[in-house]
Design an enzyme around this catalytic site. Structure first.
Site, PDB file in Angstrom:
ATOM      1  N   VAL A  84       0.852  -1.190   0.000  1.00  0.00           N
ATOM      2  CA  VAL A  84       0.000   0.000   0.000  1.00  0.00           C
ATOM      3  C   VAL A  84       0.889   1.240   0.000  1.00  0.00           C
ATOM      4  CG1 VAL A  84      -0.282  -0.015   2.549  1.00  0.00           C
ATOM      5  CG2 VAL A  84      -1.916   1.223   1.097  1.00  0.00           C
ATOM      6  N   LYS A  85       0.639   2.119  -0.973  1.00  0.00           N
ATOM      7  CA  LYS A  85       1.394   3.370  -1.027  1.00  0.00           C
ATOM      8  C   LYS A  85       0.665   4.398  -0.168  1.00  0.00           C
ATOM      9  CE  LYS A  85       3.205   4.814  -4.930  1.00  0.00           C
ATOM     10  NZ  LYS A  85       3.203   5.213  -6.358  1.00  0.00           N
ATOM     11  N   ILE A  86       1.424   5.016   0.711  1.00  0.00           N
ATOM     12  CA  ILE A  86       0.847   6.024   1.611  1.00  0.00           C
ATOM     13  C   ILE A  86       1.719   7.274   1.538  1.00  0.00           C
ATOM     14  CG2 ILE A  86       0.180   6.530   3.987  1.00  0.00           C
ATOM     15  CD1 ILE A  86       0.245   3.534   4.561  1.00  0.00           C
TER      16      ILE A  86
END
Ligand code: E4P
Length: 225
Positions: A85-87
């Site tokens: 997951v890119k945050i």
């Protein structure tokens, strides 16, 4: 170094995955929106093309930590173990990271522009940090130097976090981040093509073909064995 394709375009991803030794795909909300497709179908299709063994980085759009975690869990259920997951770096993102770590979900801290952002994200549990090289160069900062500083910091503090250098516009940037020890880079298929193109290679191959044809006509190696 790991090479990833930075795209949500299925044709590009299919092409890159067929011809290049890629380790995965990264997307972001801008890349996804450009495709004007159903989001769930699009990410499923990307997973289908690259298979379950390669990394797929998809960005959460929620703003609160708990909602980021919820989105990441849904994406993980859909995209499997090799999902990250890119945050974007920020307080809610940093709060979400240890929660995600606890659940065994891969994390990529994105929109990184400074070494301290990267160091703090790594401490919070990010598996990758994505510094934006070309966007730094565009503001007359030094994108490669930022990558070099992050690599050095991770080394000094023995952090289990890798640099996923992002935002490239030319092969020189890619080459220079490789030289300073970036663990991975995410680039367009056009840049992958540019990275292996060389007129001297073309001319060498033309010479081989000419000499072979002069001796053996249109017969191939297989024909002669
Ligand atoms: C990666 O995480 C980013 O989505 C991307 O590389 C940004 O690239 P750009 O500066 O070309 O938009």
């Amino acid at each position: 170094m790991k090479y990833l394709i930075d795209s949500a375009n299925l044709e590009d991803i299919r092409y890159g995955n067929e011809f290049y030794p890629i380790d995965g795909v990264t997307t972001n909300p801008s890349l996804v929106s450009k495709e004007k497709k159903d989001f769930a179908e699009l990410i499923d299709a990307i997973r289908g093309i690259i298979g379950n063994g390669k990394m797929l980085h998809v960005q959460a759009t929620a703003k609160k930590a708990e909602d980021i975690v919820a989105e990441a869990q849904l994406l993980r259920e859909r995209l499997g173990e090799k999902f990250y997951v890119k945050i974007p770096i920020g307080e809610e993102g940093l709060k979400a990271m240890p929660m995600l770590k606890e659940k065994g979900i891969g994390i990529t801290a994105t929109a990184i522009f400074t070494p301290q952002q990267a160091l703090i994200a790594a401490k919070a549990g990010a598996d990758f940090v994505a510094p934006y090289v070309n966007r730094l160069d565009n503001i007359t900062a030094d994108g490669v130097q930022v990558v070099a500083d992050i690599v050095e910091l991770f080394d000094i503090y023995q952090l289990d976090c890798q640099v996923l250098a992002a935002s490239f516009k030319n092969v020189e940037q890619l080459h220079r981040v490789a030289l300073v020890g970036a663990h991975s880079a995410t680039i367009s298929v056009d840049l992958l093509k540019a990275a292996i193109a060389h007129p001297m290679t073309d001319s060498a191959v033309e010479g081989f073909d000419r000499d072979w044809a002069a001796a053996y006509g249109d017969k191939t190696v297989a024909d002669l064995l």
